[in-house]
Design a protein around this motif. Structure first.
Motif, PDB file in Angstrom:
ATOM      1  N   MET A 139       0.818  -1.210   0.000  1.00  0.00           N
ATOM      2  CA  MET A 139       0.000   0.000   0.000  1.00  0.00           C
ATOM      3  C   MET A 139       0.855   1.266   0.000  1.00  0.00           C
ATOM      4  SD  MET A 139      -3.120  -1.133   2.530  1.00  0.00           S
ATOM      5  CE  MET A 139      -3.985   0.428   2.338  1.00  0.00           C
ATOM      6  N   SER A 140       2.154   1.107   0.296  1.00  0.00           N
ATOM      7  CA  SER A 140       3.080   2.242   0.276  1.00  0.00           C
ATOM      8  C   SER A 140       3.999   2.216  -0.934  1.00  0.00           C
ATOM      9  CB  SER A 140       3.944   2.229   1.550  1.00  0.00           C
ATOM     10  OG  SER A 140       3.150   2.198   2.709  1.00  0.00           O
ATOM     11  N   ALA A 141       3.867   1.208  -1.787  1.00  0.00           N
ATOM     12  CA  ALA A 141       4.835   1.010  -2.864  1.00  0.00           C
ATOM     13  C   ALA A 141       4.917   2.201  -3.810  1.00  0.00           C
ATOM     14  CB  ALA A 141       4.492  -0.256  -3.648  1.00  0.00           C
ATOM     15  N   ALA A 142       3.785   2.858  -4.043  1.00  0.00           N
ATOM     16  CA  ALA A 142       3.775   3.987  -4.973  1.00  0.00           C
ATOM     17  C   ALA A 142       4.318   5.263  -4.332  1.00  0.00           C
ATOM     18  CB  ALA A 142       2.361   4.224  -5.494  1.00  0.00           C
ATOM     19  N   ASP A 143       4.404   5.297  -3.010  1.00  0.00           N
ATOM     20  CA  ASP A 143       4.822   6.512  -2.300  1.00  0.00           C
ATOM     21  C   ASP A 143       6.259   6.465  -1.809  1.00  0.00           C
ATOM     22  OD1 ASP A 143       2.117   7.296  -2.518  1.00  0.00           O
ATOM     23  OD2 ASP A 143       1.634   6.229  -0.667  1.00  0.00           O
ATOM     24  N   GLU A 144       6.869   5.301  -1.858  1.00  0.00           N
ATOM     25  CA  GLU A 144       8.214   5.118  -1.333  1.00  0.00           C
ATOM     26  C   GLU A 144       9.189   4.831  -2.475  1.00  0.00           C
ATOM     27  OE1 GLU A 144       9.192   5.175   2.019  1.00  0.00           O
ATOM     28  OE2 GLU A 144       7.182   5.925   2.426  1.00  0.00           O
ATOM     29  N   PRO A 145      10.470   5.122  -2.278  1.00  0.00           N
ATOM     30  CA  PRO A 145      11.451   4.728  -3.300  1.00  0.00           C
ATOM     31  C   PRO A 145      11.424   3.213  -3.499  1.00  0.00           C
ATOM     32  CG  PRO A 145      12.429   6.222  -1.686  1.00  0.00           C
ATOM     33  CD  PRO A 145      11.088   5.830  -1.149  1.00  0.00           C
ATOM     34  N   MET A 146      11.614   2.780  -4.741  1.00  0.00           N
ATOM     35  CA  MET A 146      11.626   1.337  -5.012  1.00  0.00           C
ATOM     36  C   MET A 146      12.807   0.697  -4.280  1.00  0.00           C
ATOM     37  SD  MET A 146      10.208  -1.289  -6.497  1.00  0.00           S
ATOM     38  CE  MET A 146       9.001  -0.418  -7.524  1.00  0.00           C
ATOM     39  N   ALA A 147      12.520  -0.329  -3.500  1.00  0.00           N
ATOM     40  CA  ALA A 147      13.582  -1.059  -2.803  1.00  0.00           C
ATOM     41  C   ALA A 147      14.478  -1.738  -3.826  1.00  0.00           C
ATOM     42  CB  ALA A 147      12.971  -2.105  -1.875  1.00  0.00           C
ATOM     43  N   THR A 148      15.713  -1.977  -3.435  1.00  0.00           N
ATOM     44  CA  THR A 148      16.622  -2.749  -4.281  1.00  0.00           C
ATOM     45  C   THR A 148      17.004  -4.035  -3.564  1.00  0.00           C
ATOM     46  OG1 THR A 148      18.676  -1.811  -3.401  1.00  0.00           O
ATOM     47  CG2 THR A 148      17.580  -0.588  -5.184  1.00  0.00           C
ATOM     48  N   VAL A 149      17.364  -5.017  -4.350  1.00  0.00           N
ATOM     49  CA  VAL A 149      17.797  -6.285  -3.766  1.00  0.00           C
ATOM     50  C   VAL A 149      19.027  -6.053  -2.892  1.00  0.00           C
ATOM     51  CG1 VAL A 149      18.659  -8.602  -4.266  1.00  0.00           C
ATOM     52  CG2 VAL A 149      16.823  -7.623  -5.665  1.00  0.00           C
ATOM     53  N   ASP A 150      19.966  -5.260  -3.379  1.00  0.00           N
ATOM     54  CA  ASP A 150      21.189  -5.007  -2.606  1.00  0.00           C
ATOM     55  C   ASP A 150      20.882  -4.361  -1.268  1.00  0.00           C
ATOM     56  OD1 ASP A 150      22.700  -6.081  -4.625  1.00  0.00           O
ATOM     57  OD2 ASP A 150      23.398  -4.163  -5.428  1.00  0.00           O
ATOM     58  N   GLU A 151      19.929  -3.441  -1.263  1.00  0.00           N
ATOM     59  CA  GLU A 151      19.539  -2.763  -0.017  1.00  0.00           C
ATOM     60  C   GLU A 151      18.999  -3.760   0.995  1.00  0.00           C
ATOM     61  OE1 GLU A 151      16.657   1.063   1.096  1.00  0.00           O
ATOM     62  OE2 GLU A 151      16.359  -0.019  -0.802  1.00  0.00           O
ATOM     63  N   LEU A 152      18.125  -4.639   0.557  1.00  0.00           N
ATOM     64  CA  LEU A 152      17.537  -5.630   1.458  1.00  0.00           C
ATOM     65  C   LEU A 152      18.571  -6.656   1.910  1.00  0.00           C
ATOM     66  CD1 LEU A 152      14.191  -6.066  -0.479  1.00  0.00           C
ATOM     67  CD2 LEU A 152      14.412  -5.136   1.831  1.00  0.00           C
ATOM     68  N   VAL A 153      19.444  -7.068   1.020  1.00  0.00           N
ATOM     69  CA  VAL A 153      20.499  -8.024   1.378  1.00  0.00           C
ATOM     70  C   VAL A 153      21.425  -7.410   2.430  1.00  0.00           C
ATOM     71  CG1 VAL A 153      22.541  -9.218   0.510  1.00  0.00           C
ATOM     72  CG2 VAL A 153      20.395  -9.315  -0.771  1.00  0.00           C
ATOM     73  N   ALA A 154      21.728  -6.118   2.292  1.00  0.00           N
ATOM     74  CA  ALA A 154      22.594  -5.461   3.271  1.00  0.00           C
ATOM     75  C   ALA A 154      21.928  -5.408   4.647  1.00  0.00           C
ATOM     76  CB  ALA A 154      22.952  -4.053   2.795  1.00  0.00           C
ATOM     77  N   LEU A 155      20.634  -5.112   4.681  1.00  0.00           N
ATOM     78  CA  LEU A 155      19.920  -5.074   5.961  1.00  0.00           C
ATOM     79  C   LEU A 155      19.935  -6.439   6.635  1.00  0.00           C
ATOM     80  CD1 LEU A 155      16.765  -2.938   5.032  1.00  0.00           C
ATOM     81  CD2 LEU A 155      18.770  -2.198   6.332  1.00  0.00           C
TER      82      LEU A 155
END
Length: 267
Positions: A69-85
């Protein structure tokens, strides 16, 4: 006699509903027999605050992703970003992600792109994908299945309240269904029937707090400790004792969220 313990596999402890008494809410959960909880970050820019809650409280683990529900309002996540977290020792899942066409059907395309990013991150990390699905059963089943056929991954359908066909599609992929307070509502017999038809070794419990409080707290702010009431209904659905249902959902959680189980073992 040792108290049966369960895990609230999905809550939102960072929400402002808990700002005035977060430590007390966590303590009440533990006292009620909810010895572990996973708090979910729904906007990646808020991940530091959610991480801090997990770091401050031993029973709390966390996951992060972009809510559909927030996908259109937030920057698109990246795989690298999630892997780093995912390198954080208490980061145990990817999401919640998914599709929600009930209120936000106009952003279906961006939701689908975001979902595919989260699937790829789950594949890359080996952590379970946490899925929110509402009014999007056909697309949900198709995208999850396409991703799994490309490369298997683990997944839980959080707060499952969709139809029997999506339940079967998810279970056929080896995924899990999570039971929230909705399953305890008097008018939710059709949903209880879907859970009753699922294998017991594929069921989790959650609150999705501060939302969806089960009876006798329906209409009030939900909190992790109330998941024991949903678990009591789960035991009735499967026709077993509470202790047996609690033990089964604990085994299921630790199989799916193996990183949380390993952290407990190492503590």
């Amino acid at each position: 006699m040792t108290q049966s313990v369960i895990t609230d596999s999905h809550c939102h402890l960072d929400f402002p509903d808990f700002d005035s008494e977060r430590p007390e809410v966590i303590a009440r959960a533990v006292a009620a027999g909810v010895h572990r909880m996973v708090t979910i970050c729904t906007r990646l820019r808020l991940e530091p605050q959610v991480r801090a809650i997990a770091e401050a409280h031993d029973p709390v683990f966390y996951a992060a992703g972009t809510h559909p529900m927030s996908a259109a309002d937030e920057p698109m996540a990246t795989v690298d970003e999630l892997v780093a977290l995912a390198e954080h020792p208490k980061f145990v899942g990817i999401g919640e992600s998914g599709l929600d066409y009930h209120y936000t059907a106009d952003s279906a395309e961006v939701q689908q792109r975001s979902l595919r990013v989260h699937i790829e991150a789950a594949q890359a990390t080996g952590l379970p994908l946490i899925i929110h699905a509402r009014a999007a059963d056909t697309d949900m089943a198709r995208i999850l299945t396409e991703g799994y056929r490309a490369q298997p991954y683990a997944c839980v359908m959080h707060c499952f309240s969709s139809g029997a066909e999506l339940a079967r599609a998810a279970l056929d992929l080896g995924f899990y269904l999570s039971m929230s307070g909705i399953a305890a509502f008097p008018k939710s017999q059709e949903l209880r029937d879907i859970f009753a038809a699922a294998p017991l070794d594929r069921v989790l419990v959650e609150t999705d707090s501060p939302y969806l409080a089960p009876p006798p707290y329906r209409g009030k702010r939900n909190e992790p400790g109330y998941s024991v009431h949903t678990a009591a209904v789960g035991a009735e659905v499967f026709g077993i004792d509470y202790a047996d249902f609690a033990a089964a959902t604990e085994r299921n959680f630790e199989r799916l969220f193996a990183k949380a189980a390993a952290h407990k073992a190492a503590a």
